[in-house]
Structure formats: structure tokens, C-alpha cells
Design a protein around this motif. Structure first.
Motif, PDB file in Angstrom:
ATOM      1  N   ALA A 183      48.813  41.948  38.269  1.00  0.00           N
ATOM      2  CA  ALA A 183      47.373  41.992  38.076  1.00  0.00           C
ATOM      3  C   ALA A 183      46.742  40.620  38.220  1.00  0.00           C
ATOM      4  CB  ALA A 183      47.056  42.588  36.699  1.00  0.00           C
TER       5      ALA A 183
ATOM      6  N   GLN B 167      43.554  39.363  40.568  1.00  0.00           N
ATOM      7  CA  GLN B 167      42.392  38.621  40.089  1.00  0.00           C
ATOM      8  C   GLN B 167      42.201  37.356  40.910  1.00  0.00           C
ATOM      9  OE1 GLN B 167      43.157  38.038  35.932  1.00  0.00           O
ATOM     10  NE2 GLN B 167      43.595  40.199  35.609  1.00  0.00           N
TER      11      GLN B 167
ATOM     12  N   LEU C 202      45.543  48.474  46.341  1.00  0.00           N
ATOM     13  CA  LEU C 202      45.637  48.735  44.906  1.00  0.00           C
ATOM     14  C   LEU C 202      46.662  49.836  44.628  1.00  0.00           C
ATOM     15  CD1 LEU C 202      41.922  48.700  43.675  1.00  0.00           C
ATOM     16  CD2 LEU C 202      43.677  46.971  43.271  1.00  0.00           C
TER      17      LEU C 202
ATOM     18  N   GLN D 260      36.153  45.283  40.875  1.00  0.00           N
ATOM     19  CA  GLN D 260      36.416  45.153  39.440  1.00  0.00           C
ATOM     20  C   GLN D 260      36.111  46.468  38.724  1.00  0.00           C
ATOM     21  OE1 GLN D 260      34.584  41.779  37.609  1.00  0.00           O
ATOM     22  NE2 GLN D 260      35.029  42.461  35.528  1.00  0.00           N
TER      23      GLN D 260
ATOM     24  N   VAL E 275      39.069  48.766  39.320  1.00  0.00           N
ATOM     25  CA  VAL E 275      40.242  48.346  38.546  1.00  0.00           C
ATOM     26  C   VAL E 275      40.066  48.656  37.064  1.00  0.00           C
ATOM     27  CG1 VAL E 275      41.573  46.336  37.792  1.00  0.00           C
ATOM     28  CG2 VAL E 275      40.955  46.595  40.194  1.00  0.00           C
ATOM     29  N   ASN E 276      38.901  48.366  36.544  1.00  0.00           N
ATOM     30  CA  ASN E 276      38.667  48.532  35.111  1.00  0.00           C
ATOM     31  C   ASN E 276      38.669  49.990  34.673  1.00  0.00           C
ATOM     32  OD1 ASN E 276      38.414  45.794  34.859  1.00  0.00           O
ATOM     33  ND2 ASN E 276      36.218  45.789  34.467  1.00  0.00           N
TER      34      ASN E 276
ATOM     35  N   VAL F 180      42.312  52.509  37.329  1.00  0.00           N
ATOM     36  CA  VAL F 180      43.670  52.066  37.622  1.00  0.00           C
ATOM     37  C   VAL F 180      44.477  52.059  36.339  1.00  0.00           C
ATOM     38  CG1 VAL F 180      45.108  50.212  38.523  1.00  0.00           C
ATOM     39  CG2 VAL F 180      42.876  50.652  39.541  1.00  0.00           C
TER      40      VAL F 180
ATOM     41  N   LYS G  86      47.267  50.682  34.092  1.00  0.00           N
ATOM     42  CA  LYS G  86      47.890  49.362  33.993  1.00  0.00           C
ATOM     43  C   LYS G  86      49.387  49.492  33.788  1.00  0.00           C
ATOM     44  CE  LYS G  86      43.859  46.904  32.243  1.00  0.00           C
ATOM     45  NZ  LYS G  86      43.306  46.133  31.120  1.00  0.00           N
TER      46      LYS G  86
ATOM     47  N   LEU H 239      48.408  46.791  36.660  1.00  0.00           N
ATOM     48  CA  LEU H 239      48.010  46.899  38.055  1.00  0.00           C
ATOM     49  C   LEU H 239      48.998  46.180  38.970  1.00  0.00           C
ATOM     50  CD1 LEU H 239      45.870  47.380  40.331  1.00  0.00           C
ATOM     51  CD2 LEU H 239      44.860  45.203  39.628  1.00  0.00           C
TER      52      LEU H 239
ATOM     53  N   TYR I  25      40.338  41.540  33.741  1.00  0.00           N
ATOM     54  CA  TYR I  25      40.067  42.951  33.895  1.00  0.00           C
ATOM     55  C   TYR I  25      40.622  43.722  32.697  1.00  0.00           C
ATOM     56  CZ  TYR I  25      39.164  41.607  38.674  1.00  0.00           C
ATOM     57  OH  TYR I  25      38.671  40.999  39.785  1.00  0.00           O
TER      58      TYR I  25
END
Length: 631
Positions: free
Chosen positions: A3, A7, A357, A477, A480-481, A484, A486, A488, A510
Motif C-alpha cells: 500500500a 501511495q 489495484l 484515493q 482505495v478508501n 479495496v 486491505k 492493498l 489511506y
């Protein structure tokens, strides 16, 4: 890739050198603050729907109409002559924008692209079929906008054959020199295709124009006669230059709000003068007649092509505003080629990151609906069409994603985008399924995003010349937030193919947002927290003496209706199930229960219950903390 690496790649610095090669050398943030400060705090990614107009364009237009008096161009007084001359200047400016001239093309103003298409459908020299003559053919790519496909409605009653053509079939057959048609006048056929798909952003070769006109491309090889080409350029010209000297399509419909954002309700049909002479117009409105009689069926149209087809008084003030649209666009960006570089660079980066992703189990987060990997801007426009998937590979409904995005002020488009053919192709929706979905209550434009677990549409983000790298960051973002599981990871193999820039230190973090209980739960939610304790239960089938194992990985309770969940690893039972689960609700001053349909931001309220102190704490980003005593 972890992750943290994702970022790193989402920082502006890490992508600056790559993106700069596609930009148009302006201070993007300065441009936004000066011309588009109204979008501050908003991520607008629906430029294929309509782009945004700059402040200076409206100011210049206002100053113009404040200084000058523009009369009805059908009159002959000085202010009317000023209108006529200014409108003709705009016509010339439009042709100049598309690298052609009045000797080759005429600009017929309409209320939009759809009206331009209807004009062609109503006036094209169709020949009805008979036993001796197969008649005219109306062919169109299935990846066409609804307004193109809808032209067949005006032809069905006149015996005109309609031939839908799939994109992969276009180059299937090419005739030899011996089979090429020599008859170019007896029967007229029309082939329609989009310069750019409004669904996927795929750009179709502009070389098709000459090949179809000359009978060198399917389906022109199958029918003798003369083939004309209608090039739907509405989506294409918003961010790409169109050179009609190289691809002389016979009919080119456009809508100006796609280019400038203002005015709306104004479009044009760019028609080759050679083809315009063949059009058969029956209705006549004010300004189109050279002479007519009210008591006798006698009418002579004006000799000028434009005057014959612009019924009534044109929207002359809106047309005058186009002059300021062209001038402002040139001052801010330099050229359409610069816009193409800029928007393609943003779309390519967003596609690159989105396609890489992965959930914590390695499954992809997004399914891209397209035909290429954004390597060539001659083949792809700044549009990304996709569906989000949970960690079990199931599609997340587009309506659910759209509602969540609105909470974060991120605006994009969902559904089928008035392009059923492309939607069916990319989402594998059969004709029977479309009919079944309609019977189940789903119609185009509604919020029914899944029927029997299968998607009825998708998501589309699109960029404009005022889009920034921060817009791409905010969108990524958000994904992802909220969607996704985790930790990630990224697909390193796919990422390496794009030759991404060197990784630099991240400046953002995130967190996977809590999903509100009014929304369908993601299957990814069951695997969000790796540290959660597991409880294993076994059930015995006494009849078959078989054993099956079930694992409880997470527990979520919802103390307050329509608010976020509270995750625990163990929890006591109450008289009606899990203690304090779904016990409270939010009401207004009239004691009416509120839910997310009325107040979507309720999902941002996070309850936390402390059993030791018998209290519940409610908190949300930017809001004060409130404690309640559990009774």
C-alpha cells in the motif's frame, strides 16, 4: 506492491516528469483558481457528459452583448446586419477549427447533435427497396450513440434496410478491384460511425471515411451505389483535433457544449457541399423560402444550402457566444492538440493505477471495459469505463458507487451512457437479458444497477482541459478508501509495462472507509481486518454423517440506523440478538426517522460502544464528539 508504494505513486511529484510530457505547459492550479474557482473542493470527472466553461469566456460574451445591439438576422437594419455578419464570422471560425473552408463544407446550426442527426435522417436521398432494386442501406456501428441508432425509426416505414455492424466486422471484407462498384449515382447508402465511442473512449480510424466512400471497406463492398459517411464527432471533438481535409466525411454532427461547456442547446451539422445538394427537404420554416404561395402548393427554397435548412430564427446570441468560446480556448490552452495531450496523460495515468489495484487476496479491484491499454492517443480518448469488483470478483453496483462518490464530492457518470450496443458488448448482456431486465422494472437511466447479481451498467470517468492531476488522485484515493480490501497490493507485472516514474516519498495515507448499513455489504468487508480473532464452529449432518466447517472472521454491529458499522472481535448477546445492535435511530425535530435516502451523510457517523463505561460515542470527520449512556 504494498500500500505504501501505491501511495508513493499517487503523489504529484512521482508522476510529474511523465505527465509534463502530455501537458500544455500552463500553471494548472493557477488556471483553475482564475477560471474555475467554482469547482474548489469538487472533483468533476464527467467531461464526456459536458465540459466546464471558463469564467473569462462568459465575461467576454457578457461584455460583447452589453456593448452591441444584435437584432434578428432576418431583418436588414444595422443591428440585424451586425448579427448576420457576426454569425457568418462564427461559421467561418468553426470551419477553420476543423481545417476546412466554405468551399468544401457548410455549417448548419441546430439545437444539438441529436437534431443534426435527425436532419440527416429526414432529408437523406433514400431509395425504397423493391423486388428489382434492393434500395438504400442504412448501416451503423453498434458502438454508436442512441441518437444515431434512433435514425432507423425515421426509415423503417419507408422500406429502408437497416444493417447494424459490430466494430470487429468493419474490416472483415475488402473488395478486389474487379468487384468495386462503378455505379455511384443510382442508389445512395449511408454508413454512420463514431469518431470516438462515448462508452469506452475508443477512437475509430478516421481513415474509414475515405475507404467507405470509395467502396473499399465493409459493408460498402456488398451493395452497388454511392456510399456516404456520417461521422458522429460529438464526443471526439471535445478533446481532440479533427481535420476534415484528411477525412472528408459527408456529414459531421457536433454539440458545442461538449467543447466549451457553454452554450447548451446549440449544435451544428457540418455537411459537404457536394452531399448537401442531394438532400431532400420537405418542411420549410421562416427564412428558408425564396418564394411560396399560401393557397397553392407552391414553394421554392432559397438557393443557399444554409438558408434552406435553418428553419426559423437561429439562436443568434448563443452562436455569437461561440466566437468567445474559440478565443478563450485558444488563449487558455493553445490548441486542441495540447488539450489532447493533457487529457490523455491524465486518463492514461488513472487507467494505469486503476488497472493495477488488487485486493489483499490478489484479485483485481476494477474491470476495465475497453479495447486497448492507453498506449496511443490516436486510438483512445480521455475516457475510462469500468466496473468495481469486490474481493470475491463480484460486481459492485454502479448506483452504490455513485452514491458513495457523491458524499466525497466526486462526480462521474454511471449507467449505459445512451450506448446500449457498447454496454451489451462489454458487459456481456444478451438481447434477451435486456428484455428481461425491462420486464423486471429496469429502464435506461434508473438506479437498478444489478439484476440477479449481474450488472446493468458501469462507471465512466472522463477528463477535460481543466482537469488536474489532483482530480485523478482524489478519484483513486476514493476507490482505495472505500472499495479495496486491505492490505492493498498492486499488480507489479502490469505496472512495469507502463514504465511508471521512480517512486518518491508519499504524502498521503489511506483508510478503508466504513460501509453504511443501508448499502449492500461488500464481500470484501468480511476480510478487511486481518487481526480479527476467528471463531470456528462445526455442524454435523446426522443423516449423511458429513462434517462442514464455517469460520466467523468479523463481527459488525450497527447501533444507529443508517450510520456506519462498529467492528468487534467478540460481543455479548442481548434479548434480541447482538447487544445494542440496531437499537437507536436518528430523528428530526418532528420525531421523523431519518435514513440515508434523506440524509446521505449519516453514513459518515461512526458509533463506538464502550461496554466498561456503558457509553456510546458518535464521531465523524470534522464534527464534534457526542457521548451517550447506554441503557
Amino acid at each position: 506492491m504494498a500500500a505504501q508504494d501505491f501511495q508513493d505513486l499517487c503523489t504529484f511529484e512521482s508522476f510529474k516528469s511523465f505527465w509534463h510530457s502530455y501537458g500544455y505547459g500552463v500553471d494548472q492550479q493557477g488556471l483553475i483558481e482564475q477560471e474555475f474557482n467554482r469547482i474548489k473542493g469538487l472533483t468533476y470527472l464527467d467531461h464526456a457528459g459536458t465540459t466546464l466553461f471558463p469564467k473569462s469566456q462568459i465575461k467576454a460574451f457578457y461584455d460583447d452583448i452589453s456593448r452591441n445591439i444584435y437584432g434578428n438576422p432576418h431583418s436588414h437594419n444595422p443591428c440585424s446586419r451586425l448579427t448576420h455578419d457576426t454569425v457568418e464570422t462564427v461559421r467561418y471560425r468553426i470551419l477553420q477549427h476543423f481545417n476546412t473552408s466554405p468551399e468544401e463544407y457548410s455549417v448548419i446550426f441546430t439545437s444539438g447533435c441529436t437534431a443534426a442527426l435527425k436532419l440527416v435522417a429526414d432529408t437523406f436521398p433514400w431509395t425504397a427497396g423493391s423486388s428489382q432494386n434492393p434500395g438504400s442501406q442504412f448501416c451503423f456501428l453498434t458502438d454508436n450513440h442512441t441518437s444515431v441508432v434512433g435514425m432507423r425509426g425515421a426509415l423503417a416505414l419507408n422500406g429502408i434496410s437497416t444493417v447494424p455492424v459490430r466494430p470487429q466486422e468493419v474490416e472483415k471484407r475488402k473488395p478486389s478491384a474487379q468487384t468495386k462498384s462503378e455505379d455511384v449515382s443510382s442508389v445512395s447508402h449511408l454508413f454512420c460511425y463514431p469518431a470516438q465511442s462515448n462508452f469506452s473512449g475508443r477512437k475509430y480510424p478516421l481513415s474509414y471515411v475515405k475507404e467507405i466512400q470509395s467502396g473499399q471497406l465493409y459493408p460498402a463492398c456488398q451493395h452497388s451505389g454511392r456510399w456516404f459517411v456520417l461521422l458522429d464527432a460529438a464526443c471526439f471533438v471535445s478533446c481532440s483535433p479533427l481535420d476534415l481535409s484528411r477525412c472528408p466525411a459527408d456529414f459531421v454532427p457536433i454539440s458545442f457544449y461538449k467543447i466549451f461547456g457553454f452554450p447548451t442547446g446549440l449544435g451544428a451539422l457540418l455537411v459537404r457541399n457536394e452531399a448537401a445538394e442531394l438532400l431532400r427537404k420537405t418542411y420549410f420554416g421562416g427564412g428558408t423560402a425564396a418564394a411560396y404561395l399560401a393557397e397553392e402548393n407552391y414553394f421554392i427554397p432559397k438557393p443557399n444550402v444554409i438558408s434552406r435548412f435553418e428553419d426559423g430564427t437561429i439562436s443568434f446570441l448563443d452562436i455569437i457566444s461561440l466566437y468567445h468560446g474559440f478565443e478563450t480556448l485558444r488563449k487558455l490552452t493553445g490548441s486542441m492538440l495540447n488539450i489532447q495531450h493533457h487529457t490523455f496523460g491524465l486518463a492514461r495515468y488513472t487507467f494505469m493505477m486503476l488497472s493495477c489495484l488488487r485486493h489483499n487476496n490478489g484479485k483485481p479491484v476494477a474491470q476495465i471495459h475497453g479495447d486497448n491499454d492507453f498506449q496511443n492517443m490516436a486510438e483512445q480518448g480521455p475516457i475510462i469505463n469500468f466496473s468495481l469488483l469486490d474481493d470475491q470478483g463480484q460486481t459492485v453496483g454502479y448506483s452504490q458507487v455513485d452514491k458513495m462518490a457523491s458524499l466525497f464530492n466526486i462526480h462521474f457518470r454511471t449507467g449505459c451512457f445512451c450506448n446500449t450496443g457498447a454496454c451489451q458488448h462489454y458487459l456481456s448482456i444478451s438481447n434477451q437479458t435486456v428484455k428481461s431486465n425491462l420486464h423486471a422494472g429496469h429502464i435506461c437511466g434508473d438506479n437498478i444497477d444489478l439484476v440477479d447479481g449481474c450488472p446493468t451498467g458501469s462507471l465512466r470517468v472522463s477528463f477535460g482541459y481543466m482537469s488536474s492531476f489532483e482530480d485523478s488522485q482524489n478519484f483513486l484515493q476514493f476507490v482505495v478508501n472505500n472499495f479495496v480490501s486491505k492490505p492493498l497490493i498492486l499488480d507489479q507485472i502490469r505496472l512495469a509495462r507502463f514504465k511508471s516514474p521512480s517512486v518518491m516519498k508519499a504524502s498521503v495515507s489511506y483508510d478503508l472507509a466504513l460501509i453504511p448499513n443501508d448499502q449492500p455489504r461488500h464481500k470484501s468487508e468480511l476480510k478487511t481486518t486481518a487481526s480479527a480473532e476467528s471463531t470456528t464452529t462445526k455442524s454435523e449432518d446426522t443423516e449423511q454423517n458429513n462434517h462442514s466447517t464455517h469460520t466467523l472472521t468479523n463481527i459488525f454491529i450497527y447501533p444507529v440506523k443508517s450510520c456506519a458499522s462498529f467492528q468487534v472481535t467478540e460481543w455479548p448477546l442481548g434479548p434480541q440478538g447482538l447487544l445494542y445492535d440496531r437499537l437507536w435511530m436518528v430523528v428530526n425535530e418532528n420525531a421523523v426517522c431519518l435514513n440515508q435516502k434523506r440524509e446521505p451523510k449519516l453514513c459518515l457517523i461512526c458509533p463506538v460502544i464502550c461496554l466498561a463505561s456503558n457509553t456510546m460515542k458518535l464521531h465523524a470527520a470534522g464534527l464534534y464528539i457526542k457521548y451517550y449512556t447506554c441503557i
